[in-house]
Write a protein that holds these residues in place. Structure first.
Motif, PDB file in Angstrom:
ATOM      1  N   THR A  27       0.833  -1.207   0.000  1.00  0.00           N
ATOM      2  CA  THR A  27       0.000   0.000   0.000  1.00  0.00           C
ATOM      3  C   THR A  27       0.869   1.259   0.000  1.00  0.00           C
ATOM      4  N   ALA A  28       1.928   1.260   0.779  1.00  0.00           N
ATOM      5  CA  ALA A  28       2.813   2.425   0.842  1.00  0.00           C
ATOM      6  C   ALA A  28       3.540   2.648  -0.479  1.00  0.00           C
ATOM      7  N   VAL A  29       4.048   1.575  -1.076  1.00  0.00           N
ATOM      8  CA  VAL A  29       4.754   1.705  -2.352  1.00  0.00           C
ATOM      9  C   VAL A  29       3.804   2.213  -3.439  1.00  0.00           C
ATOM     10  N   THR A  30       2.589   1.713  -3.458  1.00  0.00           N
ATOM     11  CA  THR A  30       1.604   2.176  -4.428  1.00  0.00           C
ATOM     12  C   THR A  30       1.280   3.653  -4.202  1.00  0.00           C
ATOM     13  N   VAL A  32       3.260   5.953  -2.880  1.00  0.00           N
ATOM     14  CA  VAL A  32       4.409   6.748  -3.334  1.00  0.00           C
ATOM     15  C   VAL A  32       4.383   6.878  -4.856  1.00  0.00           C
ATOM     16  N   TYR A  33       4.124   5.787  -5.551  1.00  0.00           N
ATOM     17  CA  TYR A  33       4.094   5.796  -7.022  1.00  0.00           C
ATOM     18  C   TYR A  33       3.007   6.747  -7.533  1.00  0.00           C
ATOM     19  N   ILE A  34       1.808   6.646  -6.980  1.00  0.00           N
ATOM     20  CA  ILE A  34       0.705   7.498  -7.425  1.00  0.00           C
ATOM     21  C   ILE A  34       0.991   8.968  -7.109  1.00  0.00           C
ATOM     22  N   THR A  35       1.529   9.245  -5.934  1.00  0.00           N
ATOM     23  CA  THR A  35       1.860  10.621  -5.567  1.00  0.00           C
ATOM     24  C   THR A  35       2.925  11.187  -6.494  1.00  0.00           C
ATOM     25  N   GLN A  36       3.945  10.397  -6.819  1.00  0.00           N
ATOM     26  CA  GLN A  36       5.002  10.867  -7.723  1.00  0.00           C
ATOM     27  C   GLN A  36       4.431  11.153  -9.111  1.00  0.00           C
ATOM     28  N   LYS A  37       3.574  10.282  -9.618  1.00  0.00           N
ATOM     29  CA  LYS A  37       2.963  10.516 -10.928  1.00  0.00           C
ATOM     30  C   LYS A  37       2.086  11.770 -10.906  1.00  0.00           C
ATOM     31  N   ARG A  38       1.394  12.013  -9.795  1.00  0.00           N
ATOM     32  CA  ARG A  38       0.546  13.199  -9.675  1.00  0.00           C
ATOM     33  C   ARG A  38       1.388  14.469  -9.719  1.00  0.00           C
ATOM     34  N   ILE A  39       2.493  14.508  -8.971  1.00  0.00           N
ATOM     35  CA  ILE A  39       3.295  15.739  -8.997  1.00  0.00           C
ATOM     36  C   ILE A  39       4.095  15.865 -10.292  1.00  0.00           C
ATOM     37  N   ASP A  40       4.389  14.743 -10.965  1.00  0.00           N
ATOM     38  CA  ASP A  40       4.994  14.836 -12.300  1.00  0.00           C
ATOM     39  C   ASP A  40       4.047  15.564 -13.255  1.00  0.00           C
ATOM     40  N   GLY A  41       2.765  15.234 -13.184  1.00  0.00           N
ATOM     41  CA  GLY A  41       1.769  15.892 -14.031  1.00  0.00           C
ATOM     42  C   GLY A  41       1.606  17.362 -13.690  1.00  0.00           C
ATOM     43  N   ILE A  42       1.617  17.669 -12.395  1.00  0.00           N
ATOM     44  CA  ILE A  42       1.495  19.066 -11.967  1.00  0.00           C
ATOM     45  C   ILE A  42       2.716  19.867 -12.423  1.00  0.00           C
ATOM     46  N   TRP A 108       5.238  13.458   1.446  1.00  0.00           N
ATOM     47  CA  TRP A 108       4.481  12.201   1.415  1.00  0.00           C
ATOM     48  C   TRP A 108       4.461  11.572   2.799  1.00  0.00           C
ATOM     49  N   HIS A 109       3.300  11.060   3.176  1.00  0.00           N
ATOM     50  CA  HIS A 109       3.142  10.318   4.423  1.00  0.00           C
ATOM     51  C   HIS A 109       2.494   8.981   4.100  1.00  0.00           C
ATOM     52  N   PRO A 110       2.888   7.906   4.781  1.00  0.00           N
ATOM     53  CA  PRO A 110       2.310   6.592   4.484  1.00  0.00           C
ATOM     54  C   PRO A 110       0.818   6.559   4.810  1.00  0.00           C
ATOM     55  N   PRO A 111       0.029   5.867   3.976  1.00  0.00           N
ATOM     56  CA  PRO A 111      -1.414   5.798   4.234  1.00  0.00           C
ATOM     57  C   PRO A 111      -1.755   4.970   5.475  1.00  0.00           C
TER      58      PRO A 111
END
Length: 136
Positions: A27-30, A32-42, A108-111
């Protein structure tokens, strides 16, 4: 004859702990991946907006588009503020007058809170975009 009866409870508990740890880490790795993709888009959107903030001047018979750090910052700030409250604009600049370079970050903080994971860390993303009216 030896008695082979016993409890499988320790084995079940051990496998359950391994499964829970695997779920927490996955869950944490997922996340991090989603957050990184979101800020890449921003960052990409902010750089694109920054590259559209050029000043157009006429030199001789041709038009020249020039970017300034202030114009890029203003355009990128608008995009970052519209995206979400946790993304921070770190820098917005140009090195050559035609390319916007934008860097954003997010904490980022772990879910799921766990001893297996850090409390959080900073993710950053840098994007570049050139003006539509390149002077070259």
């Amino acid at each position: 004859m030896r008695d082979e009866t016993g409890s499988i409870l320790p084995l079940v508990l051990g496998y359950a702990m391994i499964a829970i740890a695997l779920i927490i880490v996955t869950t944490a790795v997922t996340s991090v991946y989603i957050t990184q993709k979101r800020i890449d888009g921003i960052a990409a959107a902010a750089a694109l907006a920054g590259s559209d903030g050029f000043t157009l001047t006429v030199v001789g018979d041709s038009a020249v588009a020039t970017l300034s750090d202030e114009d890029i910052w203003n355009q990128a700030t608008t995009v970052v503020e519209a995206s979400s409250g946790d993304v921070v604009l770190v820098s917005a600049r140009t090195d050559d007058g035609v390319t916007a370079i934008v860097e954003v970050s997010v904490q980022w903080h772990p879910p799921l809170v766990s001893m297996l994971l850090p409390e959080g860390f900073t993710l950053t993303s840098t994007a570049t975009s050139r003006t539509a009216l390149d002077s070259d």
